[in-house]
Design a protein around this motif. Structure first.
Motif, PDB file in Angstrom:
ATOM      1  N   PHE A  61     -11.743  -6.643   3.748  1.00 38.26           N
ATOM      2  CA  PHE A  61     -12.037  -6.098   2.426  1.00 38.26           C
ATOM      3  C   PHE A  61     -12.888  -4.831   2.526  1.00 38.26           C
ATOM      4  CE2 PHE A  61     -14.837  -5.883  -1.310  1.00 38.26           C
ATOM      5  CZ  PHE A  61     -13.872  -5.731  -2.301  1.00 38.26           C
ATOM      6  N   ILE A  62     -13.920  -4.844   3.341  1.00 37.16           N
ATOM      7  CA  ILE A  62     -14.822  -3.691   3.446  1.00 37.16           C
ATOM      8  C   ILE A  62     -14.099  -2.481   4.032  1.00 37.16           C
ATOM      9  CG2 ILE A  62     -16.850  -2.820   4.681  1.00 37.16           C
ATOM     10  CD1 ILE A  62     -18.037  -5.668   4.311  1.00 37.16           C
ATOM     11  N   VAL A  63     -13.321  -2.692   5.094  1.00 34.52           N
ATOM     12  CA  VAL A  63     -12.599  -1.568   5.710  1.00 34.52           C
ATOM     13  C   VAL A  63     -11.563  -1.001   4.746  1.00 34.52           C
ATOM     14  CG1 VAL A  63     -11.006  -0.951   7.567  1.00 34.52           C
ATOM     15  CG2 VAL A  63     -13.032  -2.320   8.073  1.00 34.52           C
ATOM     16  N   SER A  64     -10.807  -1.873   4.084  1.00 37.94           N
ATOM     17  CA  SER A  64      -9.793  -1.369   3.151  1.00 37.94           C
ATOM     18  C   SER A  64     -10.431  -0.751   1.905  1.00 37.94           C
ATOM     19  CB  SER A  64      -8.810  -2.474   2.771  1.00 37.94           C
ATOM     20  OG  SER A  64      -9.483  -3.572   2.220  1.00 37.94           O
ATOM     21  N   LEU A  65     -11.606  -1.220   1.518  1.00 35.30           N
ATOM     22  CA  LEU A  65     -12.312  -0.608   0.388  1.00 35.30           C
ATOM     23  C   LEU A  65     -12.732   0.821   0.714  1.00 35.30           C
ATOM     24  CD1 LEU A  65     -13.322  -1.254  -2.476  1.00 35.30           C
ATOM     25  CD2 LEU A  65     -15.494  -1.932  -1.451  1.00 35.30           C
ATOM     26  N   LEU A  66     -13.108   1.056   1.952  1.00 29.58           N
ATOM     27  CA  LEU A  66     -13.421   2.436   2.378  1.00 29.58           C
ATOM     28  C   LEU A  66     -12.191   3.336   2.260  1.00 29.58           C
ATOM     29  CD1 LEU A  66     -15.655   1.706   5.504  1.00 29.58           C
ATOM     30  CD2 LEU A  66     -16.400   2.500   3.251  1.00 29.58           C
ATOM     31  N   ALA A  74      -4.303   1.771  -2.231  1.00 28.95           N
ATOM     32  CA  ALA A  74      -4.388   1.335  -3.627  1.00 28.95           C
ATOM     33  C   ALA A  74      -5.218   0.054  -3.736  1.00 28.95           C
ATOM     34  CB  ALA A  74      -2.988   1.101  -4.187  1.00 28.95           C
ATOM     35  N   ALA A  75      -5.631  -0.261  -4.946  1.00 27.57           N
ATOM     36  CA  ALA A  75      -6.479  -1.434  -5.179  1.00 27.57           C
ATOM     37  C   ALA A  75      -5.753  -2.737  -4.846  1.00 27.57           C
ATOM     38  CB  ALA A  75      -6.951  -1.451  -6.629  1.00 27.57           C
ATOM     39  N   GLY A  76      -4.470  -2.804  -5.115  1.00 25.02           N
ATOM     40  CA  GLY A  76      -3.705  -4.004  -4.784  1.00 25.02           C
ATOM     41  C   GLY A  76      -3.669  -4.267  -3.286  1.00 25.02           C
ATOM     42  N   ASP A  77      -3.617  -3.196  -2.514  1.00 23.02           N
ATOM     43  CA  ASP A  77      -3.632  -3.336  -1.057  1.00 23.02           C
ATOM     44  C   ASP A  77      -4.969  -3.889  -0.571  1.00 23.02           C
ATOM     45  OD1 ASP A  77      -1.046  -2.238  -0.893  1.00 23.02           O
ATOM     46  OD2 ASP A  77      -1.869  -0.208  -0.866  1.00 23.02           O
ATOM     47  N   VAL A  78      -6.049  -3.477  -1.210  1.00 19.56           N
ATOM     48  CA  VAL A  78      -7.384  -3.960  -0.838  1.00 19.56           C
ATOM     49  C   VAL A  78      -7.467  -5.466  -1.078  1.00 19.56           C
ATOM     50  CG1 VAL A  78      -9.846  -3.804  -1.356  1.00 19.56           C
ATOM     51  CG2 VAL A  78      -8.459  -1.734  -1.310  1.00 19.56           C
ATOM     52  N   LYS A  79      -6.994  -5.907  -2.237  1.00 21.95           N
ATOM     53  CA  LYS A  79      -7.025  -7.335  -2.550  1.00 21.95           C
ATOM     54  C   LYS A  79      -6.125  -8.123  -1.600  1.00 21.95           C
ATOM     55  CE  LYS A  79      -6.482  -5.903  -6.887  1.00 21.95           C
ATOM     56  NZ  LYS A  79      -6.089  -5.926  -8.293  1.00 21.95           N
ATOM     57  N   LEU A  80      -4.951  -7.578  -1.320  1.00 25.55           N
ATOM     58  CA  LEU A  80      -4.023  -8.258  -0.415  1.00 25.55           C
ATOM     59  C   LEU A  80      -4.617  -8.371   0.992  1.00 25.55           C
ATOM     60  CD1 LEU A  80      -1.224  -9.467   0.190  1.00 25.55           C
ATOM     61  CD2 LEU A  80      -0.453  -7.133   0.679  1.00 25.55           C
ATOM     62  N   LEU A  81      -5.231  -7.317   1.466  1.00 25.29           N
ATOM     63  CA  LEU A  81      -5.801  -7.356   2.814  1.00 25.29           C
ATOM     64  C   LEU A  81      -6.997  -8.298   2.905  1.00 25.29           C
ATOM     65  CD1 LEU A  81      -5.390  -3.666   3.958  1.00 25.29           C
ATOM     66  CD2 LEU A  81      -4.194  -5.682   4.792  1.00 25.29           C
ATOM     67  N   PHE A  82      -7.728  -8.466   1.811  1.00 28.55           N
ATOM     68  CA  PHE A  82      -8.795  -9.467   1.812  1.00 28.55           C
ATOM     69  C   PHE A  82      -8.215 -10.858   2.046  1.00 28.55           C
ATOM     70  CE2 PHE A  82     -10.956 -12.735  -0.752  1.00 28.55           C
ATOM     71  CZ  PHE A  82     -12.107 -12.869   0.010  1.00 28.55           C
ATOM     72  N   VAL A  83      -7.144 -11.181   1.326  1.00 26.25           N
ATOM     73  CA  VAL A  83      -6.532 -12.503   1.466  1.00 26.25           C
ATOM     74  C   VAL A  83      -5.928 -12.677   2.857  1.00 26.25           C
ATOM     75  CG1 VAL A  83      -4.781 -14.073   0.551  1.00 26.25           C
ATOM     76  CG2 VAL A  83      -6.127 -12.676  -1.011  1.00 26.25           C
ATOM     77  N   VAL A  84      -5.294 -11.641   3.376  1.00 26.13           N
ATOM     78  CA  VAL A  84      -4.717 -11.718   4.718  1.00 26.13           C
ATOM     79  C   VAL A  84      -5.822 -11.896   5.763  1.00 26.13           C
ATOM     80  CG1 VAL A  84      -3.491 -10.369   6.480  1.00 26.13           C
ATOM     81  CG2 VAL A  84      -2.594 -10.491   4.158  1.00 26.13           C
ATOM     82  N   GLY A  85      -6.936 -11.170   5.610  1.00 26.36           N
ATOM     83  CA  GLY A  85      -8.066 -11.345   6.519  1.00 26.36           C
ATOM     84  C   GLY A  85      -8.654 -12.741   6.421  1.00 26.36           C
ATOM     85  N   ILE A 147       3.795   5.795  -0.442  1.00 28.19           N
ATOM     86  CA  ILE A 147       4.265   4.860   0.567  1.00 28.19           C
ATOM     87  C   ILE A 147       3.638   3.496   0.290  1.00 28.19           C
ATOM     88  CG2 ILE A 147       4.359   4.329   3.032  1.00 28.19           C
ATOM     89  CD1 ILE A 147       3.986   7.357   3.529  1.00 28.19           C
ATOM     90  N   PRO A 148       4.458   2.494  -0.033  1.00 22.38           N
ATOM     91  CA  PRO A 148       3.893   1.163  -0.278  1.00 22.38           C
ATOM     92  C   PRO A 148       3.397   0.549   1.026  1.00 22.38           C
ATOM     93  CG  PRO A 148       6.279   1.067  -0.329  1.00 22.38           C
ATOM     94  CD  PRO A 148       5.910   2.523  -0.199  1.00 22.38           C
ATOM     95  N   PHE A 149       2.246  -0.123   0.959  1.00 21.16           N
ATOM     96  CA  PHE A 149       1.635  -0.655   2.172  1.00 21.16           C
ATOM     97  C   PHE A 149       1.914  -2.148   2.371  1.00 21.16           C
ATOM     98  CE2 PHE A 149      -2.133  -1.868   4.793  1.00 21.16           C
ATOM     99  CZ  PHE A 149      -1.789  -1.119   5.902  1.00 21.16           C
TER     100      PHE A 149
END
Length: 164
Positions: A61-66, A74-85, A147-149
């Protein structure tokens, strides 16, 4: 029961990847459902390592928030990466991140080539306009390359699980 969580996680992750590829949007309801599946999976099968999973989610979450603050994600990617992490945990996060970044690079190249081919403008003109856009704040390009992530997350995570 264990495989039910795995199938639900991967099915929902695949649906999120398709949604992002089609509409450039990751629905919050899908990410919330993925979070619920992840939390239930952790509490049922990995409760002794809950701190490892929590640290993995927070680091992602912290890295993707940066990257979000730099407007590279995008914000959706940040939330998704938090759940994946959170799903992966700290011990698997580095390897999976490398696979996700590699998949993102490959997908990004394909989107770039498609964008350049559909623009109808020569490569030289595109490169000149890119440099001019970086130097001048007044110049705005008519079309943006988006580009969708989420598909990169799906492909990278799948390749990580397959190879490791």
């Amino acid at each position: 029961m264990y495989s039910t969580f795995i199938f639900a996680f991967w099915g929902l992750l695949l649906a999120i990847g398709v949604s992002d590829a089609q509409r450039h949007r990751i629905p919050n309801k899908m990410v919330l459902l993925l979070l619920i599946i992840t939390i239930c999976h952790i509490f049922l099968y990995g409760i002794e390592q809950w701190m490892d999973h929590l640290l993995g989610g927070l680091l992602a979450f912290i890295v993707s928030l940066l990257f979000y603050w730099k407007r590279a994600m995008a914000a959706g990617d940040v939330k998704l990466l938090f759940v994946v992490g959170l799903w992966l945990g700290m011990d698997k996060l580095a390897g999976a991140s490398a696979c996700i970044i590699l998949a993102g690079g490959v997908i990004g190249c394909f989107y770039l080539v498609q964008f350049l081919a559909l623009s109808g403008i020569s490569w030289q003109h595109n490169i000149k306009s890119y440099y001019y856009q970086r130097v001048s704040f007044k110049f705005q390009h008519q079309t943006r390359l988006v580009i969708p992530f989420a598909p990169a997350v799906v492909i990278g995570l799948a390749s990580y699980n397959y190879f490791y």
